[in-house]
Design a protein around this motif. Structure first.
Motif, PDB file in Angstrom:
ATOM      1  N   PRO A 104       0.748  -1.226  -0.025  1.00  0.00           N
ATOM      2  CA  PRO A 104       0.044   0.076  -0.067  1.00  0.00           C
ATOM      3  C   PRO A 104       1.041   1.157  -0.089  1.00  0.00           C
ATOM      4  CG  PRO A 104      -0.754  -1.515   1.621  1.00  0.00           C
ATOM      5  CD  PRO A 104       0.587  -2.134   1.125  1.00  0.00           C
ATOM      6  N   ASP A 109      -1.455   1.559   6.367  1.00  0.00           N
ATOM      7  CA  ASP A 109      -1.619   0.485   5.692  1.00  0.00           C
ATOM      8  C   ASP A 109      -0.694  -0.344   5.459  1.00  0.00           C
ATOM      9  OD1 ASP A 109      -4.518   1.185   5.697  1.00  0.00           O
ATOM     10  OD2 ASP A 109      -4.492   1.834   3.685  1.00  0.00           O
ATOM     11  N   ASP A 112       0.532  -1.653   8.759  1.00  0.00           N
ATOM     12  CA  ASP A 112      -0.342  -2.801   9.175  1.00  0.00           C
ATOM     13  C   ASP A 112      -0.055  -4.104   8.388  1.00  0.00           C
ATOM     14  OD1 ASP A 112      -2.977  -3.524  10.741  1.00  0.00           O
ATOM     15  OD2 ASP A 112      -3.387  -4.110   8.441  1.00  0.00           O
TER      16      ASP A 112
END
Length: 307
Positions: A104, A109, A112
């Motif tokens: 991403p 993101d 994560d």
């Protein structure tokens, strides 16, 4: 323990802000153990990674917060890439590695993915060897000639940061590419693939050696590249009128450039490129020198990458 290397100058100076506002608070809130290191100038990341990978026998998990160039510096510092697991939060201008691996663009993101949803996958890396014995690794691509000259000018471009802030970074590379094309001199070259008979390329513009599909901020020079097969996908361009290259170059954004005669794909695990004059050489967009001879190899499944 995550060892996190931050390039604060990435994304036109927003790298530090991204770290302070979007990444560090998450790590602190979740009580995730980490050590942060800041790369202030060229070569810092090399030295940081050298220190981290030479003083411990256990595997090391690195996270790069920067661009493809920061990843490239990290590769140069790795004593044994096989003992490194690499996570990547792309904050550069090209981000071709992230583009191909579908990491991403959004920093939270990407973080994560590293912490929760991604997995380490074995990935190929390449190596360029110069006649004097100097070696440089690469994760995305290396190239000799025109594409390296574009990278060399882009690294010193005054307009690049402005275009990046306007989210028009691709136009920077395209504009420089057109200017370099008009100034390019006719140089003959040859490719020697895995000790086979030389392939002569009159008026060679460039040869890109690709592990991933993209370079230069989204040019899909190798539409079929697979970063796990131990093979370099080559894009060799030569004996093509400059007027035709003007039409061929933009089609590379969609991988349609091989329809033009003089743009030729090859596949090999190793090769030697020779030219009649020294040309710029890049590894992952980083340009350090010119050469008229390089040997390029691909090491299969040499690095664990989280994606």
């Amino acid at each position: 323990m995550y060892h996190i290397i931050i390039n604060p100058a990435s994304r036109s100076g927003r790298g530090l802000r991204i770290w302070k506002r979007q990444i560090e608070p998450v790590l602190l809130k979740k009580s995730i153990p980490f050590q942060a290191y800041f790369s202030e100038k060229a070569g810092d990341t090399v030295h940081i990674v050298e220190t981290l990978t030479s003083r411990r026998e256990d595997p090391v998990t690195l996270i790069i917060v920067g661009g493809d160039g920061t990843v490239n510096e990290a590769l140069q510092g790795m004593k044994e890439p096989s003992r490194v697991t690499l996570g990547y939060i792309p904050t550069g201008s090209s981000n071709d590695l992230a583009r191909d691996l579908k990491i991403p663009k959004n920093a939270p993101d990407a973080l994560d993915l590293i912490l929760h949803t991604g997995n380490p996958h074995l990935m190929d890396i390449g190596c360029v060897v110069y006649p004097d014995g100097e070696r440089r690794r690469f994760a995305v691509s290396c190239g000799l000639g025109f594409d390296a000259a574009v990278c060399q000018e882009a690294l010193h471009s005054k307009i690049k940061n402005t275009m990046n802030r306007l989210h028009l970074g691709k136009l920077t590379y395209l504009g420089i590419a057109l200017r370099q094309l008009l100034a390019a001199k006719a140089v003959s070259g040859k490719l020697i693939l895995e000790n086979n008979a030389p392939i002569d390329i009159p008026h060679m513009l460039f040869t890109a050696c690709m592990i991933h599909r993209f370079e230069g901020g989204g040019f899909m020079f190798a539409p079929d590249a697979d970063p796990h097969d131990g093979i370099l996908d080559l894009c060799a361009v030569g004996d093509l009128p400059k007027s035709l290259i003007l039409f061929a170059l933009p089609t590379a954004f969609w991988g349609k450039h091989y329809r033009f005669r003089g743009v030729t794909p090859y596949r090999t695990s190793s090769l030697t490129i020779e030219t009649t004059l020294p040309l710029w050489v890049h590894t992952d967009g980083e340009v350090t020198r010119k050469s008229n001879r390089i040997h390029v190899t691909c090491e299969k499944n040499a690095l664990h990458m989280i994606f």
